[in-house]
Design a protein around this motif. Structure first.
Motif, PDB file in Angstrom:
ATOM      1  N   LEU A 190       0.788  -1.081  -0.111  1.00  0.00           N
ATOM      2  CA  LEU A 190      -0.083   0.120   0.084  1.00  0.00           C
ATOM      3  C   LEU A 190       0.763   1.466   0.079  1.00  0.00           C
ATOM      4  O   LEU A 190       1.738   1.594   0.955  1.00  0.00           O
ATOM      5  N   VAL A 191       0.995   2.166  -1.014  1.00  0.00           N
ATOM      6  CA  VAL A 191       1.713   3.371  -1.044  1.00  0.00           C
ATOM      7  C   VAL A 191       1.029   4.657  -0.898  1.00  0.00           C
ATOM      8  O   VAL A 191      -0.113   4.662  -1.518  1.00  0.00           O
ATOM      9  N   VAL A 192       1.345   5.345  -0.024  1.00  0.00           N
ATOM     10  CA  VAL A 192       0.440   6.545   0.367  1.00  0.00           C
ATOM     11  C   VAL A 192       1.468   8.092  -0.064  1.00  0.00           C
ATOM     12  O   VAL A 192       2.574   7.838   0.891  1.00  0.00           O
ATOM     13  N   ASP A 193       1.121   8.846  -0.566  1.00  0.00           N
ATOM     14  CA  ASP A 193       1.789  10.083  -0.823  1.00  0.00           C
ATOM     15  C   ASP A 193       0.830  10.890  -1.450  1.00  0.00           C
ATOM     16  O   ASP A 193      -0.023  10.643  -2.444  1.00  0.00           O
ATOM     17  N   ASP A 194       0.978  12.290  -1.035  1.00  0.00           N
ATOM     18  CA  ASP A 194      -0.081  13.132  -1.519  1.00  0.00           C
ATOM     19  C   ASP A 194       0.327  13.703  -3.312  1.00  0.00           C
ATOM     20  O   ASP A 194      -0.395  14.271  -3.786  1.00  0.00           O
ATOM     21  N   GLU A 195       1.737  13.505  -3.515  1.00  0.00           N
ATOM     22  CA  GLU A 195       1.841  14.115  -4.771  1.00  0.00           C
ATOM     23  C   GLU A 195       1.828  13.016  -5.742  1.00  0.00           C
ATOM     24  O   GLU A 195       2.485  11.962  -5.737  1.00  0.00           O
ATOM     25  N   PRO A 196       0.845  13.230  -6.622  1.00  0.00           N
ATOM     26  CA  PRO A 196       0.620  12.321  -7.671  1.00  0.00           C
ATOM     27  C   PRO A 196       1.927  11.712  -8.339  1.00  0.00           C
ATOM     28  O   PRO A 196       2.033  10.380  -8.775  1.00  0.00           O
ATOM     29  N   ASP A 197       2.908  12.617  -8.709  1.00  0.00           N
ATOM     30  CA  ASP A 197       4.015  12.366  -9.599  1.00  0.00           C
ATOM     31  C   ASP A 197       4.690  11.298  -8.860  1.00  0.00           C
ATOM     32  O   ASP A 197       5.479  10.234  -9.285  1.00  0.00           O
ATOM     33  N   ILE A 198       4.725  11.517  -7.585  1.00  0.00           N
ATOM     34  CA  ILE A 198       5.595  10.573  -6.582  1.00  0.00           C
ATOM     35  C   ILE A 198       5.061   9.019  -6.392  1.00  0.00           C
ATOM     36  O   ILE A 198       5.586   8.242  -6.474  1.00  0.00           O
TER      37      ILE A 198
ATOM     38  N   GLU B 171      -0.857  -0.826  -4.450  1.00  0.00           N
ATOM     39  CA  GLU B 171      -2.243  -0.036  -4.440  1.00  0.00           C
ATOM     40  C   GLU B 171      -1.679   1.565  -4.123  1.00  0.00           C
ATOM     41  O   GLU B 171      -0.908   1.393  -2.965  1.00  0.00           O
ATOM     42  N   LEU B 172      -2.449   2.205  -4.779  1.00  0.00           N
ATOM     43  CA  LEU B 172      -1.784   3.862  -4.355  1.00  0.00           C
ATOM     44  C   LEU B 172      -3.107   4.453  -3.740  1.00  0.00           C
ATOM     45  O   LEU B 172      -4.271   4.632  -4.133  1.00  0.00           O
ATOM     46  N   CYS B 173      -2.682   5.323  -2.675  1.00  0.00           N
ATOM     47  CA  CYS B 173      -3.507   6.292  -2.172  1.00  0.00           C
ATOM     48  C   CYS B 173      -2.927   7.737  -2.077  1.00  0.00           C
ATOM     49  O   CYS B 173      -1.852   7.764  -1.728  1.00  0.00           O
ATOM     50  N   GLN B 174      -3.731   8.643  -1.981  1.00  0.00           N
ATOM     51  CA  GLN B 174      -3.217  10.112  -1.803  1.00  0.00           C
ATOM     52  C   GLN B 174      -3.396  10.583  -0.372  1.00  0.00           C
ATOM     53  O   GLN B 174      -2.582  11.710  -0.027  1.00  0.00           O
ATOM     54  N   ASN B 175      -4.032  10.113   0.396  1.00  0.00           N
ATOM     55  CA  ASN B 175      -3.918  10.392   1.736  1.00  0.00           C
ATOM     56  C   ASN B 175      -4.300   9.275   2.692  1.00  0.00           C
ATOM     57  O   ASN B 175      -4.442   8.157   2.339  1.00  0.00           O
ATOM     58  N   VAL B 176      -4.267   9.536   3.980  1.00  0.00           N
ATOM     59  CA  VAL B 176      -4.370   8.684   5.117  1.00  0.00           C
ATOM     60  C   VAL B 176      -5.646   7.904   5.169  1.00  0.00           C
ATOM     61  O   VAL B 176      -5.690   6.807   5.283  1.00  0.00           O
ATOM     62  N   ASP B 177      -6.811   8.781   4.992  1.00  0.00           N
ATOM     63  CA  ASP B 177      -8.092   8.335   4.727  1.00  0.00           C
ATOM     64  C   ASP B 177      -8.180   7.258   4.113  1.00  0.00           C
ATOM     65  O   ASP B 177      -8.633   6.002   4.305  1.00  0.00           O
ATOM     66  N   GLN B 178      -7.816   7.366   2.522  1.00  0.00           N
ATOM     67  CA  GLN B 178      -7.870   6.593   1.643  1.00  0.00           C
ATOM     68  C   GLN B 178      -7.130   5.064   2.057  1.00  0.00           C
ATOM     69  O   GLN B 178      -7.534   3.837   1.792  1.00  0.00           O
TER      70      GLN B 178
ATOM     71  N   LEU C 124      -6.709  -0.490   3.977  1.00  0.00           N
ATOM     72  CA  LEU C 124      -6.486  -1.580   5.126  1.00  0.00           C
ATOM     73  C   LEU C 124      -7.571  -2.499   5.736  1.00  0.00           C
ATOM     74  O   LEU C 124      -7.455  -3.229   6.009  1.00  0.00           O
ATOM     75  N   LYS C 125      -8.676  -1.914   5.551  1.00  0.00           N
ATOM     76  CA  LYS C 125      -9.833  -2.449   6.231  1.00  0.00           C
ATOM     77  C   LYS C 125     -10.242  -3.508   5.192  1.00  0.00           C
ATOM     78  O   LYS C 125     -10.946  -4.410   5.472  1.00  0.00           O
ATOM     79  N   LEU C 126     -10.089  -3.335   3.979  1.00  0.00           N
ATOM     80  CA  LEU C 126     -10.461  -4.230   2.683  1.00  0.00           C
ATOM     81  C   LEU C 126      -9.632  -5.494   2.701  1.00  0.00           C
ATOM     82  O   LEU C 126     -10.215  -6.659   2.231  1.00  0.00           O
ATOM     83  N   GLY C 127      -8.312  -5.447   2.732  1.00  0.00           N
ATOM     84  CA  GLY C 127      -7.627  -6.560   2.643  1.00  0.00           C
ATOM     85  C   GLY C 127      -6.201  -6.291   2.948  1.00  0.00           C
ATOM     86  O   GLY C 127      -5.759  -5.561   3.565  1.00  0.00           O
ATOM     87  N   PRO C 128      -5.659  -7.708   3.157  1.00  0.00           N
ATOM     88  CA  PRO C 128      -4.228  -7.716   3.673  1.00  0.00           C
ATOM     89  C   PRO C 128      -3.244  -6.935   2.765  1.00  0.00           C
ATOM     90  O   PRO C 128      -3.380  -7.411   1.613  1.00  0.00           O
TER      91      PRO C 128
ATOM     92  N   THR D 296       2.461   9.126   9.598  1.00  0.00           N
ATOM     93  CA  THR D 296       2.756   8.397  10.828  1.00  0.00           C
ATOM     94  C   THR D 296       1.503   8.129  11.559  1.00  0.00           C
ATOM     95  O   THR D 296       1.513   7.210  12.545  1.00  0.00           O
ATOM     96  N   ASP D 297       0.133   8.648  11.263  1.00  0.00           N
ATOM     97  CA  ASP D 297      -1.028   8.184  12.044  1.00  0.00           C
ATOM     98  C   ASP D 297      -1.272   6.612  11.420  1.00  0.00           C
ATOM     99  O   ASP D 297      -2.130   5.907  12.405  1.00  0.00           O
TER     100      ASP D 297
END
Lengths: 326, 120
Positions: B8-16, B31-38, B43-47, B63-64
């Motif tokens: 699971l990759v989380v970063d707010d910069e689309p290019d990164i 799996e790409l996400c742009q924020n912690v909520d996503q 994380l709830k959906l799958g391992p 860090t949340d």
């Protein structure tokens, strides 16, 4: 007999004149006669002893005073030196924060540049050629991020010429936005929401030394962040930035919903070295530097409790360069 | 059936995000996400076998996710990829920290090591 008395009295008179002239070392001679004249001479001598003693006490006190004054002057010079050093370390701390912020801001575009550079390098090594669209996309991303870094460096370049005051007509919105952009990461990390209330941009012109004015606002904003930090364990605060006009002045209000200050402290916040932050957190110089900069701009700055939030509001007034109602 | 490890990759910069996805995709299921909520939703959906996250992002810091993973009682290593300098402020050490900018091989090595050590 009479001429003898006259002679003795004349002698006494002469010596008394000497004493009156300041020579307290002379003493009147006593004769074996031990008569009234001797009694007077004896009394005068006692008086002279007394005066001389008091004078020496006085002299010692004067010397003590001089020594104390010299010591005080020395301490004062030491204090001035320490103050200079503290101002210097506050400047260094500000530079440190600026560098950390800069590093973060540069590292992101640099990551993209490095990533796509490596991608192109890898493709060329493996296949000897790169698909035109893929190559152009990578180059476009690299170019865009180089521009990002160049723009950032332009924005902070001026910090190296802080000592030359350059008063120019400046749009306050641009200036405030540039400060907020520098602190963007801090706001994000602490979940601080920034609310903007700006009046018509054309009316918000002031004559300012942009870099120093920015420094003044940065200290006020950093203080607001610290106040929010101190108020809540999980931060999540609000900062409201209001830019408005009165007839002759431009008004800047920065309010936070942080810990706030009691009335006694509110009066002292602009004094150098006054801080309510824990030891090691604040030098107590930030707002005093802001105060000095605002004064250099013929403006005023004061702090009062924020309406309804328990936090604080810093209000700055600067003479406007355009009419309020053009 | 896929045997690829899930990241699971989380970063707010689309290019990164795109860059990280591009580097990892050949060897992993990403799996790409742009924020912690996503990210929390994912994380709830799958391992997942690994989380890669930035720190400074709108909404909540990356860090949340350390707390969230504990809260869900999951055993997922987290690799922090950030341009911030003061790493000692966060719950990270040299194993689960990668400074931006990074070389692709550095990223691939850290990812492989963290997934392997969590399995062993």
């Amino acid at each position: 007999m009479i001429s003898d008395i006259k002679k003795r009295l004349e002698g006494l008179l002469h010596l008394l004149e000497q004493m009156a002239g300041g020579d307290l070392k002379v003493r009147l001679p006593l004769t074996p006669a031990r008569d009234e004249i001797d009694a007077i001479a004896f009394g005068v001598n006692l008086l002279a002893d007394e005066v001389q003693f008091k004078q020496s006490l006085e002299e010692r006190r004067r010397m003590d005073l001089e020594a104390a004054q010299a010591k005080l002057e020395f301490t004062l010079r030491e204090l001035e030196r320490t103050q200079d050093q503290l101002v210097q370390s506050a400047k260094l701390a500000a530079i440190g924060e600026l560098c950390a912020g800069m590093a973060h801001e540069i590292n992101n575009p640099l990551t993209i540049i490095q990533g796509y550079f490596e991608q192109l390098e890898m493709l060329l090594k493996e296949r000897g050629s790169v698909d035109a669209i893929q190559g152009l996309t990578a180059i476009e991303k690299i170019g865009r991020n180089i521009t990002r870094i160049v723009e950032l460096i332009k924005a902070v370049k001026g910090f190296s010429r802080q000592n030359q005051a350059e008063f120019r007509p400046i749009n306050l919105v641009t200036l405030v936005e540039s400060c907020l952009a520098l602190l963007e990461q801090q706001f994000l990390l602490r979940r601080i929401q920034v609310h903007r209330r700006y009046q018509k941009e054309q009316q918000l012109q002031i004559l300012a030394d942009g870099l120093r004015f920015e420094q003044a606002l940065l200290h006020v904003l950093t203080n607001a962040i610290d106040a929010i930090d101190a108020a809540r364990v999980d931060d999540r605060g609000n900062i409201e930035v209001t830019l408005g006009r009165s007839e002759k002045a431009v008004l800047i209000e920065i309010s936070d919903d942080g810990v706030g200050l009691d009335p006694a402290s509110s009066k002292k916040v602009f004094d150098p070295f006054f801080t309510t932050k824990p030891v090691g957190r604040g030098t107590g110089l930030g707002l005093s530097i802001s105060h000095k900069i605002i004064r250099d701009h013929n403006g005023t700055i004061d702090l009062s409790p924020a309406r309804g939030t328990g936090g604080a509001t810093v209000r700055i007034e600067i003479p406007a360069t355009v009419d309020a109602h053009p | 059936m896929s045997f690829l490890s899930r990241i699971l990759v989380v970063d707010d910069e689309p290019d990164i995000l795109e860059l990280l996805g591009g580097i990892l995709a050949p060897g992993y299921s990403v799996e790409l996400c742009q924020n912690v909520d996503q990210a929390k939703d994912q994380l709830k959906l799958g391992p997942f076998d690994l989380i890669i996250t930035d720190i400074a992002m709108p909404g909540a810091p990356g860090t949340d996710l350390f707390d969230y993973v504990k809260e869900l009682d999951l055993s997922i290593p987290i690799l922090v990829v950030s341009g911030l300098l003061e790493l000692e402020k966060y719950q990270v050490n040299s194993t689960n920290w990668l400074s931006k900018p990074f070389r692709r091989q550095e990223l691939l090595d850290k990812v492989a090591n963290l997934i392997a050590s969590n399995r062993s």
